[in-house]
Design a protein around this motif. Structure first.
Motif, mmCIF file in Angstrom:
data_model
loop_
_atom_site.group_PDB
_atom_site.id
_atom_site.type_symbol
_atom_site.label_atom_id
_atom_site.label_comp_id
_atom_site.label_asym_id
_atom_site.label_seq_id
_atom_site.Cartn_x
_atom_site.Cartn_y
_atom_site.Cartn_z
ATOM 1 N N THR A 74 0.842 -1.180 0.000
ATOM 2 C CA THR A 74 0.000 0.000 0.000
ATOM 3 C C THR A 74 0.881 1.235 0.000
ATOM 4 O OG1 THR A 74 -1.705 -1.160 1.236
ATOM 5 C CG2 THR A 74 -1.817 1.237 1.242
ATOM 6 N N ILE A 75 0.601 2.196 -0.894
ATOM 7 C CA ILE A 75 1.380 3.419 -1.002
ATOM 8 C C ILE A 75 0.561 4.612 -0.545
ATOM 9 C CG2 ILE A 75 2.541 4.986 -2.610
ATOM 10 C CD1 ILE A 75 3.249 2.546 -4.316
ATOM 11 N N ASP A 76 -0.633 4.753 -1.099
ATOM 12 C CA ASP A 76 -1.485 5.887 -0.761
ATOM 13 C C ASP A 76 -2.450 5.492 0.353
ATOM 14 O OD1 ASP A 76 -2.482 8.394 -0.854
ATOM 15 O OD2 ASP A 76 -3.492 8.195 -2.782
ATOM 16 N N VAL A 77 -3.126 6.488 0.926
ATOM 17 C CA VAL A 77 -4.190 6.214 1.894
ATOM 18 C C VAL A 77 -5.453 5.863 1.115
ATOM 19 C CG1 VAL A 77 -5.567 7.123 3.791
ATOM 20 C CG2 VAL A 77 -3.178 7.817 3.549
ATOM 21 N N ALA A 78 -5.977 4.658 1.339
ATOM 22 C CA ALA A 78 -7.191 4.217 0.647
ATOM 23 C C ALA A 78 -8.368 4.359 1.597
ATOM 24 C CB ALA A 78 -7.040 2.761 0.200
ATOM 25 N N TYR A 79 -9.337 5.172 1.211
ATOM 26 C CA TYR A 79 -10.529 5.366 2.036
ATOM 27 C C TYR A 79 -11.641 4.446 1.545
ATOM 28 C CZ TYR A 79 -8.397 9.491 4.165
ATOM 29 O OH TYR A 79 -7.565 10.330 4.855
ATOM 30 N N ARG A 80 -12.265 3.778 2.500
ATOM 31 C CA ARG A 80 -13.370 2.883 2.173
ATOM 32 C C ARG A 80 -14.543 3.176 3.115
ATOM 33 N NH1 ARG A 80 -10.919 2.761 -1.600
ATOM 34 N NH2 ARG A 80 -9.992 1.045 -2.785
ATOM 35 N N TYR A 81 -15.731 3.058 2.582
ATOM 36 C CA TYR A 81 -16.946 3.316 3.342
ATOM 37 C C TYR A 81 -17.781 2.046 3.350
ATOM 38 C CZ TYR A 81 -15.357 7.995 2.115
ATOM 39 O OH TYR A 81 -14.583 9.116 1.930
ATOM 40 N N PHE A 82 -18.169 1.599 4.542
ATOM 41 C CA PHE A 82 -19.042 0.438 4.617
ATOM 42 C C PHE A 82 -19.926 0.577 5.851
ATOM 43 C CE2 PHE A 82 -15.400 -0.709 7.150
ATOM 44 C CZ PHE A 82 -15.850 -1.591 8.134
ATOM 45 N N ALA A 83 -20.906 -0.290 5.953
ATOM 46 C CA ALA A 83 -21.873 -0.175 7.041
ATOM 47 C C ALA A 83 -22.382 -1.549 7.422
ATOM 48 C CB ALA A 83 -23.039 0.732 6.635
ATOM 49 N N THR A 84 -22.759 -1.663 8.673
ATOM 50 C CA THR A 84 -23.468 -2.829 9.181
ATOM 51 C C THR A 84 -24.776 -2.319 9.781
ATOM 52 O OG1 THR A 84 -22.551 -2.716 11.427
ATOM 53 C CG2 THR A 84 -21.249 -3.881 9.753
ATOM 54 N N ARG A 86 -25.522 -1.985 12.649
ATOM 55 C CA ARG A 86 -25.295 -1.302 13.929
ATOM 56 C C ARG A 86 -24.546 0.020 13.789
ATOM 57 N NH1 ARG A 86 -23.253 -5.836 18.173
ATOM 58 N NH2 ARG A 86 -23.858 -4.183 19.622
ATOM 59 N N ARG A 87 -23.774 0.206 12.702
ATOM 60 C CA ARG A 87 -22.947 1.413 12.613
ATOM 61 C C ARG A 87 -22.419 1.590 11.199
ATOM 62 N NH1 ARG A 87 -18.622 2.198 17.310
ATOM 63 N NH2 ARG A 87 -20.366 3.277 18.308
ATOM 64 N N ARG A 88 -22.141 2.852 10.850
ATOM 65 C CA ARG A 88 -21.461 3.174 9.588
ATOM 66 C C ARG A 88 -19.979 3.403 9.878
ATOM 67 N NH1 ARG A 88 -26.109 6.215 9.544
ATOM 68 N NH2 ARG A 88 -24.978 8.072 10.224
ATOM 69 N N PHE A 89 -19.125 3.134 8.846
ATOM 70 C CA PHE A 89 -17.678 3.228 9.040
ATOM 71 C C PHE A 89 -17.026 4.007 7.904
ATOM 72 C CE2 PHE A 89 -19.174 -0.703 10.960
ATOM 73 C CZ PHE A 89 -18.648 -0.624 12.237
ATOM 74 N N ILE A 90 -16.076 4.859 8.259
ATOM 75 C CA ILE A 90 -15.186 5.505 7.292
ATOM 76 C C ILE A 90 -13.786 5.028 7.643
ATOM 77 C CG2 ILE A 90 -14.315 7.671 6.349
ATOM 78 C CD1 ILE A 90 -16.882 9.011 7.318
ATOM 79 N N LEU A 91 -13.192 4.235 6.763
ATOM 80 C CA LEU A 91 -11.933 3.561 7.063
ATOM 81 C C LEU A 91 -10.814 4.082 6.171
ATOM 82 C CD1 LEU A 91 -11.466 -0.202 7.754
ATOM 83 C CD2 LEU A 91 -9.973 0.928 6.117
ATOM 84 N N ALA A 92 -9.686 4.396 6.790
ATOM 85 C CA ALA A 92 -8.492 4.818 6.057
ATOM 86 C C ALA A 92 -7.440 3.722 6.175
ATOM 87 C CB ALA A 92 -7.955 6.134 6.617
ATOM 88 N N ASP A 93 -7.140 3.067 5.063
ATOM 89 C CA ASP A 93 -6.102 2.027 5.037
ATOM 90 C C ASP A 93 -4.782 2.721 4.706
ATOM 91 O OD1 ASP A 93 -4.820 -0.441 4.997
ATOM 92 O OD2 ASP A 93 -5.243 -0.751 2.868
ATOM 93 N N THR A 94 -3.880 2.814 5.688
ATOM 94 C CA THR A 94 -2.645 3.587 5.503
ATOM 95 C C THR A 94 -1.458 2.677 5.210
ATOM 96 O OG1 THR A 94 -2.005 3.573 7.856
ATOM 97 C CG2 THR A 94 -3.539 5.282 7.138
ATOM 98 N N PRO A 95 -0.417 3.215 4.556
ATOM 99 C CA PRO A 95 0.731 2.395 4.168
ATOM 100 C C PRO A 95 1.548 1.941 5.374
ATOM 101 C CG PRO A 95 0.641 4.448 2.911
ATOM 102 C CD PRO A 95 -0.314 4.586 4.042
ATOM 103 N N GLY A 96 2.280 0.829 5.193
ATOM 104 C CA GLY A 96 3.128 0.320 6.262
ATOM 105 C C GLY A 96 4.591 0.630 6.083
ATOM 106 N N HIS A 97 5.027 0.885 4.821
ATOM 107 C CA HIS A 97 6.444 1.125 4.562
ATOM 108 C C HIS A 97 6.893 2.409 5.249
ATOM 109 C CE1 HIS A 97 10.248 1.579 2.424
ATOM 110 N NE2 HIS A 97 10.099 0.330 2.010
#
Length: 439
Positions: A74-84, A86-97
């Motif tokens: 992963t290089i860039d911050v990937a934003y994903r939106y999902f919901a269950t 019980r709750r809505r989520f805004i998720l930022a998948d950030t790089p590890g390097h």
């Protein structure tokens, strides 16, 4: 708290902003893909596009850049939106390097929870400690330690317990208020959405169960109300000949018609005569709404000014002391001329001192390093050319933060969190004015 504020707080709390972090190849993208897949948040055509040889590659659901897919990182911050349900989520998948640690600062800056992954085979490594330190500096209230790849260590409870104990002790020293450790296998789906059949010794929540139930507090009644002015609206039309409104997004708190407010840094006081929201007049507005305030008095206000309640105004200062994470490739040195962006205001500034740099191995402070290299965390003292109304970052993550920018090309150099400010400026050397930087 009023009925209106209670309704708003409840609505906002239904959404959780979170970020994932960890060292490279610890499985962050696979974990996010597993969350999306097992919570039924992936469309059929999306799943087909990442399926290889009949098996979906879950990491590709978030690694969207071509370079990410080619390199498997992963290089860039990937934003994903999902919901269950019980709750809505805004998720930022950030790089590890390590060279993309700056992106983790971006993703976690607005997060209410951070998931830090650790490879069960490697345990806590330097990048794990760096991400924990950033989460602590950004005052992320909830941290989840996801010990991943438990399938590769035979689902051994002792391996998990040792890693959880080491990380929790380190995070506690950093001041992280809460750590929840969960053993998982993102690839196999153990303890991500469904409980694992291979770890009957673990009786805690799955990752998704914890995300759905972790408390998210939004106490609007006790926020420091702040409105950075983005634009002054003056139509000067036949329909609105005398209209003068001050538009912006409320950074924190609540504003009401009739409330006494002060404009900073000028210090002029007036009252709110009206609030326009989406073309309609309202009596109250709150963060994060974008509004236009109408004031009783004609005051010289422009972009970059800050409107605050008169009874809750922050101090203005030209001397700022802060904890920073340096994100540029070129080091930050004492004496550097920079631009400081705070809210909607950008002013000239100079780095007066770098008192210390944090050593991540033992959390010791290296005194007066003279410079901060890329991804270093340290303390800086900055003098600005104009007074700024700054809050402590502990009080407000929005108005207690700033960016240092290279005036030559606009590159972001450093992300800062205000820790202490002084209203008594230090004497400034006269030679600082030689090149137009009159501080």
């Amino acid at each position: 708290m009023t009925v209106l504020e209670t309704r708003v707080a409840t609505t906002t709390a239904d959404t959780l902003r979170l970020a994932t972090a960890g060292s490279v190849d610890d499985g962050k993208s696979t974990l996010v893909g597993r969350l999306l897949h097992d919570s039924k948040s992936v469309l059929t055509d999306q799943l087909e596009s990442v399926t290889r040889h009949g098996t979906p590659d879950l990491a590709l659901l978030t690694d969207g850049l071509r370079a990410e897919r080619e390199q498997g990182i992963t290089i860039d911050v990937a934003y994903r939106y999902f919901a269950t349900p019980r709750r809505r989520f805004i998720l930022a998948d950030t790089p590890g390097h390590v060279q993309y640690t700056r992106n983790m600062v971006t993703g976690a800056s607005t997060a209410e929870l951070t998931v830090i992954l650790v490879d069960a085979r490697n345990g806590v490594v330097e990048q794990t400690r760096r991400h924990a330190a950033i989460a602590a500096l950004l005052r992320v209230p909830h941290v989840v330690l996801a010990v991943n790849k438990m399938d590769l260590v035979g689902y051994d409870e002792k391996v998990f317990a040792a890693i959880a104990e080491e990380f929790t002790a380190y995070a506690t020293e950093l001041g992280v208020p809460e750590v929840t450790a969960i053993p998982i296998s993102a690839l196999e789906g153990d303890n991500v959405v469904e409980p694992s059949a291979h770890m009957d010794w673990y009786g805690g929540p799955t990752v998704l169960e914890h995300l759905e139930t972790v408390p998210v507090a939004h106490d609007l009644a006790h926020c420091h109300a702040r409105l950075p002015v983005q634009y002054v609206i003056r139509p000067q039309s036949a329909e609105h000949p005398d209209y003068r409104g001050y538009a912006g997004q409320i950074a924190a708190g609540t504003f009401r018609v009739g409330e006494s407010v002060t404009v900073l840094p000028s210090g002029r006081a007036t009252r709110i005569a009206g609030i326009d929201l989406l073309g309609e007049s309202v009596d109250v507005a709150w963060t994060p709404q974008s509004v236009t305030l109408l004031l009783e008095d004609d005051i010289d206000i422009s972009r970059g000014d800050l409107i605050v309640p008169s009874k809750d105004a922050p101090p203005t200062t030209q001397d700022i002391e802060a904890t920073v994470c340096h994100v540029a490739d070129e080091p930050l040195k004492v004496g550097h001329r920079v631009l400081l962006k705070h809210g909607t205001r950008t002013v000239k500034a100079i780095v007066k001192d770098i008192p210390s740099r944090l050593t991540l191995d033992d959390l010791s402070l290296h005194p007066h390093p003279g410079q901060l290299a890329a991804n270093d965390i340290g303390r800086v003292k900055i003098r600005t050319a104009e007074p700024l109304p700054v809050d402590s970052y502990a009080d407000s993550r929005r108005t207690g933060s700033f960016l240092l920018i290279d005036p030559a090309d606009g590159t972001t150099l450093t992300a800062g969190m205000v820790g202490a400010s002084s209203t008594a400026p230090e004497p400034v050397r006269s030679e600082s004015a030689d090149d137009g930087w009159d501080l």
